[in-house]
Design an enzyme around this catalytic site. Structure first.
Site, PDB file in Angstrom:
ATOM      1  N   CYS A 134     163.719 -32.499   9.591  1.00 13.60           N
ATOM      2  CA  CYS A 134     162.522 -32.869   8.831  1.00 13.60           C
ATOM      3  C   CYS A 134     162.893 -33.219   7.392  1.00 13.60           C
ATOM      4  CB  CYS A 134     161.520 -31.714   8.849  1.00 13.60           C
ATOM      5  SG  CYS A 134     160.070 -32.028   7.830  1.00 13.60           S
ATOM      6  N   CYS A 137     160.454 -31.984   4.667  1.00 15.65           N
ATOM      7  CA  CYS A 137     160.543 -30.531   4.415  1.00 15.65           C
ATOM      8  C   CYS A 137     161.777 -30.200   3.565  1.00 15.65           C
ATOM      9  CB  CYS A 137     160.672 -29.741   5.719  1.00 15.65           C
ATOM     10  SG  CYS A 137     159.579 -30.244   7.028  1.00 15.65           S
ATOM     11  N   ASP A 138     162.891 -30.866   3.819  1.00 20.24           N
ATOM     12  CA  ASP A 138     164.177 -30.393   3.289  1.00 20.24           C
ATOM     13  C   ASP A 138     164.879 -31.333   2.304  1.00 20.24           C
ATOM     14  OD1 ASP A 138     163.869 -28.189   4.910  1.00 20.24           O
ATOM     15  OD2 ASP A 138     165.003 -29.049   6.577  1.00 20.24           O
TER      16      ASP A 138
END
Ligand code: NAP
Length: 309
Positions: A134, A137-138
């Site tokens: 993701c 997200c990261d």
């Protein structure tokens, strides 16, 4: 488990939220059960440029939140639970969750799909330590660092472009010598100076003690092995349907997707499927929301015919 809902929707992504909106707007009592995050996969997309009307910095998360709000305003019920079993044998269907049991006259399955693993050595050991699925997200963990993206589809190329906002370099590793992604995405990626490509190659191993340090790549044509030093790798090699709990309860195709007709009917009367989980050619938010709307309208017709005679 006293009340009987008109429609139980399993899955709160765009297909499920659209089914909720259409069902509730028809004055049906609709429950959406979601195991994780309402909005589903699209919430992990930063830029959503191909959903009609999603212009001016509309992120996946914003669009999903609006979809939920809209269904909510028409009276859709929402609950967080993990579905563990089903009973479709009678007219009133039973959906068993970890926390409760739910009864419905009709069920719409909108469980979607999940990212496929890259299946390379140490993938699991270095998950969250450099291996990610993701980018939204990261990505910010990799500010100024070198990352790789595995895959050549829409997800891989969309996320590679997004990652260039953070990383120093993004190397796309693809198993063929041409991309599957939409032409406009390809053009953006080829014109982005931060993105490099390694063709005809797969990842066979992630190396690193505590955190990812390098990837071992194999050229699929020459079988030659090489090493690429990276701090992060984002794996986007396709999706698998989320249908484990459905096995034995409903017909699935050999890949685990649910066959339906154009009205979203499955092989079980009163049970419908919508979105990425069903057999289809184009898995996009726009087709998921369309499926959800059709499933809700078909379910409404079924309920009127079966229960309101
Ligand atoms: P996808 O379209 O199935 O693409 C998967 C990519 O991974 C392909 O390039 C495939 O290579 C490669 N791949 C598959 N298995 C592999 C393996 N074992 N090792 C290495 N590479 C492998 O999946 P996706 O990109 O996740 O997209 C899923 C669906 O969501 C698609 O329908 C897509 O259109 C949609 N989507 C749309 C958007 C958008 O419109 N903005 C964004 C994201 C996703 P080959 O090409 O050689 O098969």
């Amino acid at each position: 488990m006293s009340q009987i809902y008109d429609i139980i929707v399993i899955g709160g992504g765009p297909a499920g939220l659209s089914a909720g909106l259409y069902g509730s707007r028809s004055k049906l009592n609709v429950l959406i059960i979601e195991k994780e995050k309402f909005g589903g996969q699209v919430t992990t997309t930063d830029e959503l440029e191909n959903y009609p009307g999603s212009i001016e910095n509309c992120t996946g998360a914003t669009l999903a939140a609006r979809m939920k709000q809209q269904a909510d305003e028409f009276g859709t019920n929402f609950i967080k639970d993990i579905v563990v079993d089903l009973d479709f044998s009678k007219d009133i269907k039973i959906v068993k969750g970890k926390n409760d049991e739910y009864q419905g006259k009709a069920v719409i399955i909108a469980t979607g799909a999940k990212p496929r693993l890259g299946k390379f050595k140490n993938e699991n050991e270095l998950r969250g330590k450099g291996v990610s699925y993701c980018a939204t997200c990261d990505a910010d963990f990799f500010e100024g660092l070198d990352v790789a993206v595995v895959g050549g589809g829409d997800s891989a190329i969309t996320e590679a472009i997004y990652l260039t906002k953070f990383a120093e370099s993004v190397t796309v590793i693809h198993r063929r010598d041409s991309l599957r992604a939409a032409g406009s995405l390809q053009e953006k990626a080829f014109n982005n100076p931060k993105i490099k490509f390694i063709w005809d190659s797969t990842v066979v191993e992630a190396k690193g003690d505590e955190i990812l340090e390098a990837l071992v790549l194999k050229n699929v044509k020459t079988e030659e092995l090489s090493e690429l030093e990276v701090n992060g790798v984002f794996v986007f090699v396709g999706l698998d349907p989320i249908t484990e709990v459905l096995s034995g309860h409903i017909e699935l195709d050999p890949k685990g997707y649910i066959p339906t007709n154009t009205e979203m009917e499955t092989n079980i009367e009163g049970v419908y499927a919508a979105g990425d989980v069903r057999v289809k050619t184009l898995r996009q938010v726009v087709t998921a929301t369309a499926d959800g709307a059709i499933a809700a309208v078909t379910a409404e017709e079924y309920i009127n015919e079966k229960f309101n005679k």
